[in-house]
Design a protein around this motif. Structure first.
Motif, PDB file in Angstrom:
ATOM      1  N   VAL A  63       0.865  -1.100   0.098  1.00  0.00           N
ATOM      2  CA  VAL A  63       0.163  -0.064  -0.044  1.00  0.00           C
ATOM      3  C   VAL A  63       0.683   1.239   0.050  1.00  0.00           C
ATOM      4  CG1 VAL A  63      -1.896   1.271   1.200  1.00  0.00           C
ATOM      5  CG2 VAL A  63      -1.684  -1.041   1.353  1.00  0.00           C
ATOM      6  N   ILE A  64       0.722   2.185  -1.091  1.00  0.00           N
ATOM      7  CA  ILE A  64       1.378   3.238  -0.957  1.00  0.00           C
ATOM      8  C   ILE A  64       0.291   4.691  -0.498  1.00  0.00           C
ATOM      9  CG2 ILE A  64       2.606   5.082  -2.485  1.00  0.00           C
ATOM     10  CD1 ILE A  64       2.971   2.632  -4.500  1.00  0.00           C
ATOM     11  N   GLU A  65       1.076   5.377   0.409  1.00  0.00           N
ATOM     12  CA  GLU A  65       0.415   6.302   1.150  1.00  0.00           C
ATOM     13  C   GLU A  65       0.506   7.828   0.303  1.00  0.00           C
ATOM     14  OE1 GLU A  65       0.714   8.252   5.627  1.00  0.00           O
ATOM     15  OE2 GLU A  65       1.898   6.880   5.024  1.00  0.00           O
ATOM     16  N   LEU A  66      -0.581   8.429   0.054  1.00  0.00           N
ATOM     17  CA  LEU A  66      -0.367   9.506  -0.680  1.00  0.00           C
ATOM     18  C   LEU A  66      -1.015  10.772   0.061  1.00  0.00           C
ATOM     19  CD1 LEU A  66      -0.223   7.155  -3.170  1.00  0.00           C
ATOM     20  CD2 LEU A  66      -0.737   9.187  -4.422  1.00  0.00           C
ATOM     21  N   ARG A  67      -0.167  11.707   0.503  1.00  0.00           N
ATOM     22  CA  ARG A  67      -0.660  12.904   1.086  1.00  0.00           C
ATOM     23  C   ARG A  67      -0.272  14.210   0.254  1.00  0.00           C
ATOM     24  NH1 ARG A  67      -2.539  11.206   6.535  1.00  0.00           N
ATOM     25  NH2 ARG A  67      -1.804   9.259   6.887  1.00  0.00           N
ATOM     26  N   ASP A  97       1.950  14.750  -2.975  1.00  0.00           N
ATOM     27  CA  ASP A  97       1.750  13.531  -3.670  1.00  0.00           C
ATOM     28  C   ASP A  97       0.438  13.094  -4.359  1.00  0.00           C
ATOM     29  OD1 ASP A  97       4.164  12.723  -2.190  1.00  0.00           O
ATOM     30  OD2 ASP A  97       2.869  11.761  -0.385  1.00  0.00           O
ATOM     31  N   ARG A  98      -0.533  14.024  -4.218  1.00  0.00           N
ATOM     32  CA  ARG A  98      -1.650  13.862  -4.762  1.00  0.00           C
ATOM     33  C   ARG A  98      -1.634  14.721  -6.349  1.00  0.00           C
ATOM     34  NH1 ARG A  98      -5.674  16.435  -1.015  1.00  0.00           N
ATOM     35  NH2 ARG A  98      -3.885  17.905  -0.635  1.00  0.00           N
ATOM     36  N   LYS A 147      -8.728  15.130  -9.691  1.00  0.00           N
ATOM     37  CA  LYS A 147      -9.476  14.042  -8.766  1.00  0.00           C
ATOM     38  C   LYS A 147      -8.858  13.671  -7.734  1.00  0.00           C
ATOM     39  CE  LYS A 147     -11.528  11.994 -13.161  1.00  0.00           C
ATOM     40  NZ  LYS A 147     -11.460  10.980 -13.997  1.00  0.00           N
ATOM     41  N   PRO A 148      -7.346  13.442  -7.746  1.00  0.00           N
ATOM     42  CA  PRO A 148      -6.717  13.042  -6.575  1.00  0.00           C
ATOM     43  C   PRO A 148      -6.989  14.157  -5.386  1.00  0.00           C
ATOM     44  CG  PRO A 148      -5.202  12.782  -8.150  1.00  0.00           C
ATOM     45  CD  PRO A 148      -6.300  13.380  -8.898  1.00  0.00           C
ATOM     46  N   LEU A 149      -7.309  15.186  -5.335  1.00  0.00           N
ATOM     47  CA  LEU A 149      -7.631  16.257  -4.463  1.00  0.00           C
ATOM     48  C   LEU A 149      -9.044  16.174  -3.756  1.00  0.00           C
ATOM     49  CD1 LEU A 149      -6.165  19.498  -6.325  1.00  0.00           C
ATOM     50  CD2 LEU A 149      -4.712  17.828  -4.789  1.00  0.00           C
ATOM     51  N   ARG A 150      -9.635  14.999  -4.095  1.00  0.00           N
ATOM     52  CA  ARG A 150     -10.881  14.928  -3.596  1.00  0.00           C
ATOM     53  C   ARG A 150     -10.862  14.498  -2.175  1.00  0.00           C
ATOM     54  NH1 ARG A 150     -14.218  12.445  -8.727  1.00  0.00           N
ATOM     55  NH2 ARG A 150     -13.789  14.271 -10.210  1.00  0.00           N
ATOM     56  N   ALA A 151      -9.700  14.039  -1.581  1.00  0.00           N
ATOM     57  CA  ALA A 151      -9.531  13.607  -0.368  1.00  0.00           C
ATOM     58  C   ALA A 151      -8.263  13.706   0.148  1.00  0.00           C
ATOM     59  CB  ALA A 151      -9.874  12.050  -0.384  1.00  0.00           C
ATOM     60  N   PRO A 152      -8.174  14.066   1.578  1.00  0.00           N
ATOM     61  CA  PRO A 152      -6.649  14.356   1.988  1.00  0.00           C
ATOM     62  C   PRO A 152      -5.917  13.241   1.952  1.00  0.00           C
ATOM     63  CG  PRO A 152      -8.339  13.987   3.767  1.00  0.00           C
ATOM     64  CD  PRO A 152      -9.018  14.032   2.492  1.00  0.00           C
ATOM     65  N   LEU A 153      -6.346  11.949   2.006  1.00  0.00           N
ATOM     66  CA  LEU A 153      -5.427  10.816   1.984  1.00  0.00           C
ATOM     67  C   LEU A 153      -5.941   9.486   0.804  1.00  0.00           C
ATOM     68  CD1 LEU A 153      -3.362   8.944   3.381  1.00  0.00           C
ATOM     69  CD2 LEU A 153      -4.760   7.998   4.726  1.00  0.00           C
ATOM     70  N   LEU A 154      -4.846   9.446   0.066  1.00  0.00           N
ATOM     71  CA  LEU A 154      -5.235   8.265  -0.834  1.00  0.00           C
ATOM     72  C   LEU A 154      -4.293   7.261  -0.695  1.00  0.00           C
ATOM     73  CD1 LEU A 154      -6.418  10.889  -2.418  1.00  0.00           C
ATOM     74  CD2 LEU A 154      -5.774   9.785  -4.445  1.00  0.00           C
ATOM     75  N   LEU A 155      -5.142   6.114  -0.459  1.00  0.00           N
ATOM     76  CA  LEU A 155      -3.889   4.656  -0.611  1.00  0.00           C
ATOM     77  C   LEU A 155      -4.173   3.884  -1.369  1.00  0.00           C
ATOM     78  CD1 LEU A 155      -5.325   3.820   3.239  1.00  0.00           C
ATOM     79  CD2 LEU A 155      -3.283   4.934   2.605  1.00  0.00           C
ATOM     80  N   ALA A 156      -3.014   3.892  -2.436  1.00  0.00           N
ATOM     81  CA  ALA A 156      -2.916   3.107  -3.408  1.00  0.00           C
ATOM     82  C   ALA A 156      -2.568   1.564  -3.210  1.00  0.00           C
ATOM     83  CB  ALA A 156      -1.789   3.524  -4.614  1.00  0.00           C
ATOM     84  N   VAL A 157      -3.433   0.696  -3.717  1.00  0.00           N
ATOM     85  CA  VAL A 157      -3.223  -0.702  -3.264  1.00  0.00           C
ATOM     86  C   VAL A 157      -2.581  -1.292  -4.651  1.00  0.00           C
ATOM     87  CG1 VAL A 157      -4.553  -2.750  -2.819  1.00  0.00           C
ATOM     88  CG2 VAL A 157      -5.419  -0.569  -2.028  1.00  0.00           C
TER      89      VAL A 157
END
Length: 220
Positions: free
Chosen positions: A53-57, A60-61, A80-90
């Motif tokens: 899992v890759i953590e994007l904050r 990174d977004r 699109k990646p700015l729609r949440a403060p944290l993205l977890l790439a699986v």
């Protein structure tokens, strides 16, 4: 074991919803480590751990937004990646194995994503699993630093649950439409008849009808 003994887990699964809009709040890295460790307990043939899992904050977004734009040949970075403060790439990280095929390893990685989304929801966070055709693009893979043996399965968008916002609603699932028996089983006469009228496609209905006929002949 009865349903009552697994009630907490059952209630958690039943109440899980996808949140398309979230606040700027997000779990800490320490909180994530605990949840990811728990999600890694999914069934895993030979314990290959074919995932990460890759953590994007933060920025990174934005890096991901530029990669998506490049994949879609767009001049403007995707927001699109700015729609949440944290993205977890699986990521499915395939391992060499004579016993565990590639598809099974991908199923493990997908299982981790599902369990992780459930754990995050139960911990009070809003989660939505987003994908897209660009998940397999070279630009997006490069932005995540994926190796040749890896594929991106998508991102869990994570944030706080807005008080005035409602999660995405889903229709309840009727287990009878998805739980069946082997053709010819003497323990479930008429079961395939229920399947035929339970939202199956034309091909599935035709196969079910054929199997039901074979089951009747086997019982006669």
């Amino acid at each position: 074991m009865t349903v009552t003994t697994v009630r907490p887990a059952l209630d958690a699964v039943r109440s899980r919803q996808s949140w398309s809009k979230v606040t700027d709040a997000a779990p800490t890295r320490d909180e994530l480590i605990e949840l990811v460790s728990a999600a890694g307990r999914v069934a895993d043939h030979s314990s290959l751990r074919p995932w990460r899992v890759i953590e994007l904050r933060g920025n990174d977004r934005r890096t991901l937004g530029r990669a998506i734009a490049k994949a879609e040949k767009d001049d403007k970075p995707s927001t699109k990646p700015l729609r949440a403060p944290l993205l977890l790439a699986v990521v499915a990280s395939y391992k060499k194995s004579d016993k565990v095929p590639r598809w099974e390893q991908e199923a493990v990685a997908s299982g981790v994503a599902h369990v992780l989304s459930l754990l995050l929801d139960e911990a009070g966070w809003g989660v939505l699993w987003r994908t897209g055709h660009y998940t397999r693009s070279k630009a997006v893979a490069k932005a995540h630093g994926l190796a040749a043996n890896e594929e991106l399965l998508g991102w869990l968008y994570v944030g706080g649950k807005p008080e005035r916002s409602r999660p995405s609603r889903r229709k309840p699932v009727d287990g009878r439409a998805h739980l069946g028996r082997m053709p010819g089983s003497p323990d479930a006469p008429g079961e395939l008849t229920e399947w035929r009228g339970a939202g199956l496609g034309k091909k599935a209905k035709k196969a079910a009808k054929k199997a039901e006929k074979a089951a009747k002949n086997a019982r006669s």
